[in-house]
Enzyme design. Structure first.
Site, PDB file in Angstrom:
ATOM      1  N   GLU A 210       0.770  -1.250   0.000  1.00 38.99           N
ATOM      2  CA  GLU A 210       0.000   0.000   0.000  1.00 38.99           C
ATOM      3  C   GLU A 210       0.796   1.293   0.000  1.00 38.99           C
ATOM      4  O   GLU A 210       0.687   2.105   0.931  1.00 38.99           O
ATOM      5  CB  GLU A 210      -0.949   0.017   1.220  1.00 38.99           C
ATOM      6  CG  GLU A 210      -1.969  -1.091   1.219  1.00 38.99           C
ATOM      7  CD  GLU A 210      -2.981  -0.989   2.364  1.00 38.99           C
ATOM      8  OE1 GLU A 210      -2.799  -0.192   3.298  1.00 38.99           O
ATOM      9  OE2 GLU A 210      -3.995  -1.733   2.316  1.00 38.99           O
TER      10      GLU A 210
ATOM     11  N   GLU B 218      -6.143  -8.355   0.656  1.00 38.42           N
ATOM     12  CA  GLU B 218      -6.795  -8.074   1.943  1.00 38.42           C
ATOM     13  C   GLU B 218      -8.287  -7.886   1.732  1.00 38.42           C
ATOM     14  O   GLU B 218      -8.702  -7.270   0.757  1.00 38.42           O
ATOM     15  CB  GLU B 218      -6.239  -6.784   2.584  1.00 38.42           C
ATOM     16  CG  GLU B 218      -4.782  -6.856   3.005  1.00 38.42           C
ATOM     17  CD  GLU B 218      -4.325  -5.607   3.768  1.00 38.42           C
ATOM     18  OE1 GLU B 218      -5.192  -4.829   4.206  1.00 38.42           O
ATOM     19  OE2 GLU B 218      -3.107  -5.435   3.909  1.00 38.42           O
TER      20      GLU B 218
END
Ligand SMILES: *[C@@H]1O[C@H](CO)[C@@H](O)[C@H](O)[C@H]1NC(C)=O
Ligand SMILES: *[C@@H]1O[C@H](CO)[C@@H](O)[C@H](O)[C@H]1NC(C)=O
Ligand SMILES: *[C@@H]1O[C@H](CO)[C@@H](O)[C@H](O)[C@H]1NC(C)=O
Ligand SMILES: CC(=O)N[C@H]1CO[C@H](CO)[C@@H](O)[C@@H]1O
Length: 577
Positions: free
Chosen positions: A352, A451
């Site tokens: 990320e 995720e």
């Protein structure tokens, strides 16, 4: 320090020699025979004496198992039939229950410069299944100490998937079903609030380590590493029908800089041990560099909450280069070893990166990282993050690497004002239609969902960081309108934060269907990793808690519901809670 080449060769030579295991086995057989005789003798002694002896035996036994394990692991096995065997009586497995933690006791052959450092196996809190023999061998500059010379890739996670030493085939036709081991080697306040409670200045691993100071930080973190996740977790992950784990870890597993307060190196050996446990249960691993020097996103789980200082930011260029030259250069050499070829299926470049980092610079960095990692011999698929920009923007970017590069997207509804407010049925539909369309639509190409969770609110304590409120009830960052589906003062975090034993059957049915809808959508990609396996007190973020609470399919590959079926009736389940 040995060079990468020479230590790899040395290890392969040991692995190839088939001489090591048989003598150990023979010795064990002999040992058991002696033990059997001793047990018989003991059994014939009177009750009181017997009990006393038994106690003593248990006591002596503890020491001797450790010693003989160490002896067996040192170069020759000649000493294992010597004095220690006498006491390795009867009941080894039942009476000497492996305690939560087991330490190495042998001080032999540890050079004085390594004594007491993190290279010294006797300084480690828990060495269960690890090798107590000291070695200063390194690969890519990273220590091999603790690892066995041989390994076994013959296990299957379950009957539906190939053993590690067989090819998986194409992820496009056989999606992975996995779970993250979050909050273990990279701390996150909402996963382990107990480490952060009681001091409002503790907001991330950086502030925690700064406050504790080097010694206490090392002690606290190693205790966490050695108890939060154990072999039993990997066993349970395989038993749940999961076949992959994504293991987040941070750069300080292998290096620290300047005045970093982080604990260096301790998480490294737990990472290596986690990989061995995955191997033991036939589970494939995705490595996930969750924290890069400087912080790639400024979020708490990057180590330091606050500013992005990676590619962007005052030291951004320096830190991006460090991530390549120091971190990936070493990691990729280490994990290119033969021993990791079957168990590490995916090598994640960085988790990320902030959406504010210019995409061209990020793409260029990713291309450089890919080249470096490939050149160092990694054959695993490499993965880069969609970096919270959505999938379409990646169309046409980073092309030309076939199936050896994939994009990792994270799918949540609760951080976005537009989707947190969806009602139950709409939330399920959103996964079935919007996410399926995104994943099968225009984008980079090879896609995996690294995720997702079952949370339908952002109510979990510390989820938005320590000291922030929740969108659901309108207290996030100073407050606004509540964003629960009714968007009024009926909204509350009580149910979301309640113990799962109090969940109604309708709410559990919603949660299970919501998970199955996401699995359906994400299995249109290369597969998925739930976030996360375990939490201290956040059941909607814990695969383990969901299984225990009965709101997750018992086997990840066997679901009761999919998006082709009508959404089940949720009875009178209210849209606010
Ligand atoms: C072996 O261990 C079990 C369980 O701790 C115990 O009940 C039993 O008496 C032990 N047997 C001997 C021979 O020590
Ligand atoms: C390493 O070898 C020891 C001794 O043979 C064994 O007990 C242990 O389970 C092995 N560990 C792993 C991770 O294979
Ligand atoms: C333990 O490590 C030492 C040093 O690397 C190695 O020689 C030995 O073979 C290892 N033991 C096992 C059981 O693999
Ligand atoms: C302040 C901060 O960094 N908060 C983040 C902490 O981590 C959670 C979970 O990923 C995020 O949602 C927060 O934004």
């Amino acid at each position: 320090m040995l060079s990468a080449g020479s230590s790899t060769e040395k290890l392969n030579a040991t692995a190839a020699s088939s001489e090591l295991p048989p003598p150990q086995k023979k010795n064990r057989k002999l040992l058991w025979i002696i033990l059997g005789i001793i047990a018989l003798v003991l059994a014939s002694v009177g009750i009181i004496i017997g009990a006393l002896v038994a106690k003593d035996v248990i006591h002596v036994n503890r020491k001797s198992t450790t010693q003989s394990a160490a002896a067996a692991q040192s170069e020759t096995t000649s000493s294992s039939s010597g004095s220690p065997t006498i006491s390795t009586a009867s009941n080894t497995t039942s009476s000497v229950k492996p305690t939560e933690t087991s330490k190495c006791t042998t001080e032999k052959n540890i050079p004085s410069k390594a004594k007491g450092t993190w290279m010294d196996p006797t300084s480690w809190l828990d060495m269960k299944d690890f090798n107590c023999t000291f070695t200063d061998a390194t690969v890519g500059g990273l220590p091999m100490v603790g690892l066995n010379s041989t390994w076994d890739d013959s296990k299957q996670a379950n009957s539906q998937v190939p053993a590690l030493d067989k090819s998986w085939g194409s992820y496009a036709s056989k999606p992975m079903r996995g779970v993250n081991i979050g909050g273990w080697l990279s701390l996150e306040p909402f996963i382990t609030p107990s480490l952060f409670d009681g001091d409002s200045t503790l907001v991330d691993e950086y502030t925690l380590c700064s406050k504790l100071g080097p010694e206490k930080a090392a002690e606290t973190l190693e205790k966490h590493y050695s108890t939060f996740i154990t072999e039993d977790d990997f066993k349970a992950i395989a038993a749940a029908g999961l076949d992959h784990v994504r293991i987040p870890f941070s750069y300080w597993a292998i290096k620290t800089y300047d005045n970093d307060p982080y604990v260096l190196g301790v998480s490294w050996r737990y990472l290596l041990r986690g990989i061995e446990w995955a191997r033991k249960y036939g589970i494939r691993v995705k490595l996930d560099l969750h924290a890069a020097p400087g912080s790639q996103n400024g979020w708490n789980h990057s180590g330091r909450s606050g500013k992005v200082n990676w590619i962007s930011g005052p030291d951004g260029a320096k830190n991006a280069k460090r991530t390549l030259d120091d971190i990936h250069a070493a990691l990729s050499k280490f994990f290119a070893q033969e021993r990791y070829k079957n168990v590490i299926a995916i090598y994640g470049l960085v988790n990320e990166p902030a959406p504010t980092i210019p995409i061209d610079a990020l793409t260029e960095w990713t291309e450089q990282a890919y080249d470096l990692v490939s050149k160092n011999g990694i054959k695993a698929i490499q993965a880069f993050s969609e970096s919270m920009r959505g999938l379409p923007i990646w169309a046409g970017k980073l092309q030309g690497h076939g199936t050896s590069l994939a994009i990792d997207v994270h799918e949540y509804t609760l951080f976005d004002p537009n989707t947190i407010s969806l009602n139950h049925a709409k939330r399920i539909e959103f996964a079935c239609s919007t996410w399926t369309n995104q994943i099968t639509g225009t984008g980079f190409g090879n896609t995996m969902v690294g995720e997702w969770s079952q949370a339908d609110t952002d109510c979990t304590k510390y989820l938005n960081g320590v000291n922030t409120g929740a969108r659901w009830i309108g207290t996030f960052n100073g407050g606004s309108t509540p964003m629960c589906p009714t968007q009024d003062n009926q909204c509350s975090c009580d149910q979301a934060n309640a113990d799962p034993s109090t969940f109604s059957s309708e709410y559990k049915l919603f949660l299970k269907t919501w998970a199955e809808a996401q699995m359906f959508a994400f299995e249109k990609s290369w597969g998925w990793f739930y976030w996360t396996w375990k939490t201290e007190s956040a059941p909607l973020w814990s695969y383990q808690a969901a299984l225990a609470g009965g709101f997750m399919p018992k086997l990840a590959y066997q679901k009761d519901w999919d998006c082709s079926k009508p959404i089940p009736s949720l009875g009178g389940l209210p849209e606010f809670y």
